[in-house]
Design a protein around this motif. Sequence first.
Motif, short mmCIF file in Angstrom:
data_model
loop_
_atom_site.label_atom_id
_atom_site.label_comp_id
_atom_site.label_asym_id
_atom_site.label_seq_id
_atom_site.Cartn_x
_atom_site.Cartn_y
_atom_site.Cartn_z
N GLN A 116 0.83 -1.20 0.00
CA GLN A 116 0.00 0.00 0.00
C GLN A 116 0.87 1.26 0.00
O GLN A 116 0.63 2.18 -0.78
N GLU A 117 1.89 1.30 0.84
CA GLU A 117 2.76 2.47 0.91
C GLU A 117 3.60 2.64 -0.35
O GLU A 117 3.81 3.75 -0.82
N THR A 118 4.09 1.53 -0.89
CA THR A 118 4.91 1.59 -2.10
C THR A 118 4.09 2.09 -3.29
O THR A 118 4.54 2.95 -4.05
N ILE A 119 2.90 1.56 -3.43
CA ILE A 119 2.03 1.98 -4.54
C ILE A 119 1.66 3.45 -4.38
O ILE A 119 1.67 4.22 -5.34
N ARG A 120 1.37 3.86 -3.16
CA ARG A 120 1.02 5.27 -2.91
C ARG A 120 2.19 6.17 -3.32
O ARG A 120 1.99 7.18 -4.01
N ALA A 121 3.39 5.82 -2.93
CA ALA A 121 4.57 6.62 -3.29
C ALA A 121 4.78 6.62 -4.80
O ALA A 121 5.09 7.66 -5.40
N ALA A 122 4.60 5.48 -5.43
CA ALA A 122 4.77 5.38 -6.89
C ALA A 122 3.74 6.23 -7.62
O ALA A 122 4.05 6.83 -8.65
N GLN A 123 2.52 6.29 -7.10
CA GLN A 123 1.48 7.09 -7.74
C GLN A 123 1.81 8.58 -7.69
O GLN A 123 1.50 9.31 -8.62
N HIS A 124 2.49 9.01 -6.64
CA HIS A 124 2.93 10.41 -6.59
C HIS A 124 3.99 10.64 -7.67
O HIS A 124 3.95 11.67 -8.35
N GLY A 125 4.90 9.71 -7.84
CA GLY A 125 5.91 9.81 -8.88
C GLY A 125 5.31 9.71 -10.27
O GLY A 125 5.80 10.33 -11.21
N GLN A 126 4.28 8.93 -10.39
CA GLN A 126 3.59 8.74 -11.67
C GLN A 126 3.15 10.08 -12.23
O GLN A 126 3.32 10.36 -13.42
N VAL A 127 2.62 10.94 -11.38
CA VAL A 127 2.13 12.25 -11.82
C VAL A 127 3.30 13.20 -12.07
O VAL A 127 3.40 13.79 -13.14
N SER A 128 4.19 13.32 -11.10
CA SER A 128 5.27 14.30 -11.21
C SER A 128 6.29 13.95 -12.29
O SER A 128 6.92 14.83 -12.85
N LEU A 129 6.47 12.67 -12.58
CA LEU A 129 7.44 12.25 -13.59
C LEU A 129 6.81 11.89 -14.93
O LEU A 129 7.50 11.45 -15.84
#
Length: 147
Positions: free
Chosen positions: A89-102
């Motif tokens: 859950q935490e890894t996916i949440r962090a990746a989703q933030h990167g998904q938008v910014s990157l």
Amino acid sequence: MHWFETQLAALNRLAADYLAAQRQSGGDIVNVSESARTKRAAFIDAVQALVDKVVKIKGIAACAAYHDGLILAQSAEVPHIDAFGAVIQETIRAAQHGQVSLSLGAIEQIVIVGADHKLAMLSVGPIILCIYSPKQVNLASVLSRQA
């Protein structure tokens, strides 16, 4: 397309069917609801069947599927099942933030490699399929073989 990719494609189709049935609106709410329940059951059964097949592959230590950090399907061998859910859950949440910014696009897979083991997380419809194996296992190679 090898065996595992075929399995993932089938799960994605079942997930799409289920999500489409959920979105349907119309006059016959009872039948729409029954259709959604049937498609949901087919998807969950297929997820459990894939988990059961994957864990039988030599080199795979455990396999599980999660939805929003909650266990949906698991192999009998999953160690620390709740910890897996929290990490996912935490890894996916962090990746989703990167998904938008990157500008990555939708997250398809994440692999965490530790000194001893690795955890691969793959997005399949609304779930995250997790595969746990010793670090030295080449997941692409072992998953290409039919279970």
